[in-house]
Every structure is written in structure tokens, then in C-alpha cells.
Write a protein that holds these residues in place. Structure first.
Motif, short mmCIF file in Angstrom:
data_model
loop_
_atom_site.label_atom_id
_atom_site.label_comp_id
_atom_site.label_asym_id
_atom_site.label_seq_id
_atom_site.Cartn_x
_atom_site.Cartn_y
_atom_site.Cartn_z
N GLU A 342 0.97 -1.26 -0.07
CA GLU A 342 0.17 -0.18 0.03
C GLU A 342 0.92 1.10 -0.02
O GLU A 342 0.69 2.19 -0.75
CB GLU A 342 -0.89 -0.01 1.18
CG GLU A 342 -2.22 -0.39 1.16
CD GLU A 342 -2.94 -0.37 2.56
OE1 GLU A 342 -3.09 0.89 2.75
OE2 GLU A 342 -3.31 -1.29 3.04
N GLU A 346 1.07 4.08 -2.93
CA GLU A 346 0.74 5.38 -2.56
C GLU A 346 1.65 6.45 -2.98
O GLU A 346 1.58 7.70 -3.32
CB GLU A 346 0.23 5.47 -1.03
CG GLU A 346 -1.22 5.27 -1.17
CD GLU A 346 -2.12 5.88 0.12
OE1 GLU A 346 -2.40 5.24 0.78
OE2 GLU A 346 -1.85 7.22 0.36
N ARG A 350 1.70 9.53 -5.41
CA ARG A 350 1.74 10.86 -4.84
C ARG A 350 3.15 11.69 -5.23
O ARG A 350 2.84 12.90 -5.72
CB ARG A 350 2.08 10.86 -3.39
CG ARG A 350 0.27 10.75 -3.03
CD ARG A 350 0.51 10.69 -1.28
NE ARG A 350 -0.72 10.27 -0.83
CZ ARG A 350 -1.12 10.64 0.25
NH1 ARG A 350 -0.54 11.50 0.90
NH2 ARG A 350 -2.22 10.23 0.72
#
Ligand code: GTP
Length: 604
Positions: A342, A346, A350
Motif C-alpha cells: 500500500e 501510494e 503521490r
């Protein structure tokens, strides 16, 4: 200046970052007005989730001491970061939330610190809370450490006890030993990439010194380069002339090739090269794999560059390019655990502005099969696992079922710490998860440490949530890899519209295949939703369909309405579609949302 290097280790949420912040504030390292909560969790993602992902180092001036504090993450997926940080230290603060008591990672960290011969200072935190019981927690810790070491009692929140703790650090933790005038040797314990200055290396000096202007040599990688800047962290980078034996700091040497720097390597000088490198780090081996694909195919080269850069700050994930029949060009990534997946996904999205699709994670299998001419090329390119087995980390590369002779799956030794009242529930869960009992130990009257051997795959799918639910959130776990064992696992293919979709394939145990197949088809039906035409969703195991769902076509009047003359409605629909596109992939003519690719994680 006298030096003390230490780390803070603890179970997740026991307050390491808060304690580090408090120490920085109390010692005036960071002015009060500049102090923001969770200062060391600098990454946006860390602040949001309230967890530490990367270890960090800060130099603190305390009386006539130079303290180097290395903050470490607590989650089991990031234990390699802890091991790495500890090698740069002489002591650790073993922090326990006195309102919770000893947890699984407390046990793991305590044993790791002891095995590395580090000075352990137990610290009971959160004593400001009325429900805290420092005596009981301390007693539990003594049993784990197998010796009664007096604990410090603090509240990282209010600052109570922190002065006393600082004194204990300087008196108890030994000063670094090494040859201050010897040939320089510094251990690289971390690194990251700065777009302007290149690779920034974090080091701990073990012998000699390094100065700006000298030419360094990386003993493993072989690279030589001039030291442009050298300094320490406060946590901002602060320039200084050089680093001496025992110190912790950073080096900038204009290194643009990110592959030439590896954590665990030794920095020395080109013209005064050390005879032997420092013992390096054990290489981390990823244990779960998942694929990622850019939603917009032209982003593929961007994704490659992003992975290269991110890998420098987190060398524990591996990546390799992959072509999926369904999803096109992407990468197969190896991770240390589910949270790790995860976080990496992410961060990619980002920090590099990418939109990605990830597939369900799975463990690595060792498969023995008859080799045939008709096999696709990928099968002959698989790595050997010994004994005639091949390493398969991607369900898409499973050989045809008729050719499989045996499959081995990885097992783990799992350690669970739970209050006694949840013991039965926890043991029932472990049995459901194909676990085998190993041993049990009571620590104080209230807690028990349970050990089982369990297939790793069972941990990947929803173990954490289930454990939390059977123990009302009180049980915690830690694990170590055990060995590969033969098992009746099978490949379950998912067919959409009659076509197998490789990125949806999963591996499961034979006895669970039918139930899981049904649940998975139902979940996919719900996630894919109605489209312009009827869609069949099927699960196939060993050539047989074990489950089927049909998604009916959208009702005609709905479509007619959408395509009517109302311009605002049309625009809204278009906007909706555009939004949807962000998280969709079209396979054939069926739009499949991101959630469908990880549907396996959501079922029993
Ligand atoms: P990870 O880095 O994710 O492993 O967590 P951590 O161990 O760094 O924990 P963190 O410092 O983020 O603290 C977890 C929670 O406990 C936060 O909500 C803190 O505000 C709270 N906390 C920390 N120390 C204390 C304390 O002494 N007293 C009280 N009441 N709360 C505290």
C-alpha cells in the motif's frame, strides 16, 4: 564531544515518534515555536497515517554530549529498517505503552537488540494515562528480556520523566568504539535521491574520519567520487567540515547513478582505502508479490523512472517489467508485506503523480512440472528453486495444471501476543488458517505468547483484520519465514466474457477453491456492475468451472435517457466517465474497476 548513538524501538503506536519529538524539544534541538507534532514523520503519508515508514537520524546536543537518535518504524513490514538502524547504534530505548503492555513487536525487537549485543534501556511510556500499569508492563518485559532491568517511566506526551531518561542514556549507553585515526570506514544505513544534488548517503562512522573535498570510495560498489558536502541531520541537513569516528551524518558526492549506492555498503577513501569492509546487511527478500500497471499506458516510462528513484529510498522492494495480456506493460513488484504494498503504491502515485492499478498480492511458490515444448517462453525463463522446482511469483506464469507435479508454498512461524481471555478465539482462527500449533508461554497471569506454523498465503488474505476482530483489537503478531512445504494449492483463473484475465488469477488451497470462487465471482459482479451488454464472470480450477455469475445488461431506458438531448446530463455523464477512467481498465469491451483486481482480499 562525547558521543552516544541510540535507537528507539517499540511496537506500533507505543509512542516512539512522540518521544523523539519530546527529546528534540527538551534538548532545544528544535525550537519550541518550530515544533510541529510528529516532526520526524516528515513524509506526508506518515503524518496522515500516523505511522513511521522510514527510519530517520537526528543529532542532538545534550550537555557536553552529542546524541544521535535514530527513529525507527514499528510495523512488522518495516522490521528490516529497524535491523538496519540498530547496526548504527550502541544502545536502544525499548519503549512499551504501559496502558497496553508487551506486544508482539516488543518481543521481536527486544530479542533482536539483545542478539546484536546492544545496551537495552526499557522505557514505560504513557504513564499519564489512568489505565496505564507500569509495574505490570515492566514485569512482562523482564520475562521477555530474561533479566530484571529497571525501566524508566515517562510520558512522551507531557514530557514527564524525559530529563531522567536523558541522564540514563548518557550514563548507560556505551560510547562508540573504533580507531579514530584508522583508515576510514562508514556504514551506509540509508540513502535518498535529491533531484539537484544526486544521491544523499546516510552513514555511521566506525573508524577514522571523512572530510569535504576528499575522494570517497564505495567498497562494494567500487564507485569513487569527490565529497562535495558532508554534515549531520537536525533533522534538516546541516553542513560541517567532516565526520569523525562514532558520528552519524550525511554525504553528498554528486552521485547521479542511483544504482551505484547500496545500503549496507562501506564508505572509505580512494587514497586511504580500508583493508576490509564492515559486515554488510543481509539482503532483504520480498515475500509477497503484486503487479502494477499505469492506468494510462503511455505513463509506462514514467513509472519505470519512479520505481528506480523510490527503490533508492526503499531498497527492500524489488521490481521487474511484466507484460500482461489484459493490462499491458507494467511491473511485478516484490514486497515485505501488505502494508508495504500500500505504501509503495501510494508513494508512487503521490510523489510521482501517477495513476496505477494494482493486482491481488500473492506469495512465492516453488513448482515442479514436466517441461513441454508447447509451454510459453516465460516458463523456461523461471529461476531454479532447487530439486527440480522453479520459482513462480506470478499466478499468470503457472504452467498448465496437467503438467504440474508438485507445488510448495512458504510457511511462517507466527508469534501472537494476546490477553488470555482471547486465547481460544485466536487459536480457532489459526486453525482455520491452516496453522499447526508449536508452543505457548504465559507472561504474567494476563498474557500469553502463542506460536504456530502457518502458510504465509493465509496471512496475506485478511489475517490482520480477523485477528483484531477475534481479540477486540488486543492481540498483536509478528512472524518469521519458515520453509517451503508441499501443499494442495491450485490456480484459480477468472474468465470475463469467456476469456481468462491473467491479472485476475489467484492461487488458493484446493479445499477452499469452490467457496472462494463463488465469493470472488459474486464480488466481481458487484464491482464490475452493469454495462451495455450481458457479462459472464466465471472461476475455473483445473479446467473446470467452479462458479459463475451473470451481470445483466443495463436497462435500455437508462441508456436512452443518457443519450437523449439533455446537454447537462450528457456532460455530467461524460465527466463521470472521465473520473471513472482514472481507476478503470478496459479488458476486451468490459470496463473493470481497480477494486476488482484486489477483490480476493475482500472475501473469506
Ligand atoms: P509508529 O511510528 O507508527 O510505529 O508509531 P509510534 O510508536 O511512533 O507512535 P506515535 O508517537 O505516533 O504515538 C502513537 C499515539 O500515542 C499518538 O496518538 C500519540 O499522541 C500517543 N502518545 C504517545 N505518547 C504518549 C503519552 O505519553 N501519553 C499519551 N496519553 N499518549 C501518547
Amino acid at each position: 564531544m562525547k558521543i552516544r548513538n541510540f535507537s528507539i524501538v517499540a511496537h506500533i503506536d507505543h509512542g516512539k515518534t512522540t518521544l523523539s519529538d519530546r527529546i528534540l524539544e527538551d534538548t532545544g534541538t528544535v525550537a519550541k515555536r518550530k515544533m510541529t507534532a510528529q516532526l520526524l514523520d516528515g513524509m506526508e503519508l506518515e503524518k496522515e497515517r500516523g505511522i513511521t515508514i522510514k527510519a530517520k537520524a537526528v543529532r542532538i546536543k545534550y550537555k557536553d554530549y552529542e546524541l544521535n537518535l535514530i527513529d525507527t518504524p514499528g510495523h512488522v513490514d518495516f522490521s528490516y529498517e529497524v535491523a538496519r538502524s540498530l547496526r548504527a547504534c550502541e544502545g536502544v530505548l525499548l519503549l512499551v505503552d504501559a496502558s497496553q503492555g508487551v506486544e508482539a513487536q516488543t518481543v521481536a525487537h527486544a530479542h533482536l537488540a539483545q542478539s546484536l549485543g546492544l545496551k537495552v534501556i526499557p522505557v514505560m511510556n504513557k504513564v499519564d494515562l489512568s489505565q496505564s500499569d507500569a509495574d505490570l508492563s515492566e514485569e512482562q518485559l523482564w520475562e521477555i528480556l530474561r533479566e530484571p532491568i529497571l525501566a524508566e517511566r515517562v510520558s512522551a506526551k507531557t514530557g514527564m520523566g524525559v530529563d531522567h531518561l536523558l541522564e540514563r542514556i548518557v550514563t548507560d549507553i556505551p560510547e562508540p568504539k573504533g580507531n579514530p585515526n584508522g583508515k576510514p570506514r562508514a556504514l551506509i544505513f540509508d540513502s535518498f535521491y535529491d533531484p539537484f544534488r544526486g544521491v544523499i548517503i546516510y552513514v555511521r562512522m566506525f573508524d577514522g574520519s571523512l572530510k569535504q573535498g576528499q575522494t570517497l570510495r564505495l567498497m562494494g560498489g567500487g564507485l569513487t567520487s569527490k565529497i562535495e558536502e558532508i554534515g549531520y541531520m537536525t533533522p534538516q541537513l546541516v553542513k560541517c567540515g567532516g565526520l569523525n569516528m562514532g558520528e552519524v551524518g550525511y554525504i553528498v558526492a554528486g552521485i547521479k547513478d542511483i544504482h551505484s549506492v547500496k545500503v549496507g555498503d562501506t564508505v572509505t577513501l580512494a587514497d586511504n582505502t580500508a583493508d576490509e569492509p564492515l559486515p554488510g546487511y543481509e539482503e532483504t527478500k520480498p515475500v509477497v508479490f503484486a503487479s502494477i500497471f499505469p492506468i494510462d499506458s503511455p505513463d509506462y516510462p514514467l513509472l519505470r523512472t519512479a520505481l528506480e528513484k523510490l527503490n533508492l529510498s526503499d531498497s527492500s522492494f524489488s521490481y521487474q517489467s511484466e507484460v500482461s495480456k489484459a493490462l499491458g506493460f507494467g511491473f511485478r513488484l516484490g514486497f515485505m508485506g501488505l502494508l508495504h504494498i500500500e505504501i509503495v503504491k501510494e508513494r508512487l502515485e503521490r510523489e510521482f503523480n501517477l495513476s496505477l492499478i494494482a493486482t491481488s498480492p500473492n506469495v512465492v511458490y516453488h513448482v515442479k512440472f514436466t517441461s513441454k515444448k508447447s509451454h510459453p517462453q516465460e516458463l523456461s525463463a523461471l529461476r531454479d528453486a532447487g530439486d527440480g522446482y522453479k520459482v513462480i511469483d506470478n499466478p499468470a506464469y503457472f504452467p498448465p495444471y496437467g503438467d504440474i507435479i508438485d507445488i510448495k508454498e512458504p510457511t511462517i512461524t507466527i508469534t501472537i501476543v494476546t490477553p488470555v481471555e482471547f486465547m481460544d478465539g485466536v487459536m480457532t482462527l489459526l486453525k482455520e488458517k491452516r496453522g499447526t500449533y508449536l508452543e505457548m508461554e504465559h507472561i504474567s497471569n494476563m498474557r500469553v505468547i502463542i506460536k504456530y506454523i502457518m502458510p504465509m498465503a493465509e496471512m496475506v488474505i485478511d489475517f490482520y483484520n480477523k485477528l483484531k476482530s477475534v481479540s477486540k483489537g488486543y492481540a498483536s503478531f509478528d512472524y518469521e519465514l519458515d520453509e517451503y512445504r508441499s501443499s494442495d494449492v491450485v490456480l484459480m483463473e477468472i474468465l470475463i466474457h469467456g476469456e481468462p484475465v491473467d491479472a485476475l488469477s489467484v492461487v488458493t488451497h484446493k479445499d477452499k477453491a469452490q467457496t472462494q470462487g463463488r465469493a470472488l465471482c459474486e464480488k466481481l459482479k458487484e464491482l464490475i456492475g452493469r454495462q451495455m451488454f450481458e457479462i459472464a464472470v466465471q472461476a475455473r480450477v483445473n479446467g473446470k468451472i467452479v462458479a459463475r455469475e451473470t451481470i445483466p445488461a443495463m436497462r435500455k431506458d437508462v441508456i436512452a435517457k443518457c443519450y437523449g438531448g439533455d446537454i447537462t446530463r450528457k456532460r455530467k455523464l461524460l465527466e463521470k466517465q472521465k473520473e471513472g477512467k482514472k481507476r478503470m481498465k478496459s479488458i476486451g469491451s468490459v470496463d473493470i474497476p481497480q477494486e476488482a483486481f484486489v477483490a480476493m482480499l475482500k472475501i473469506d
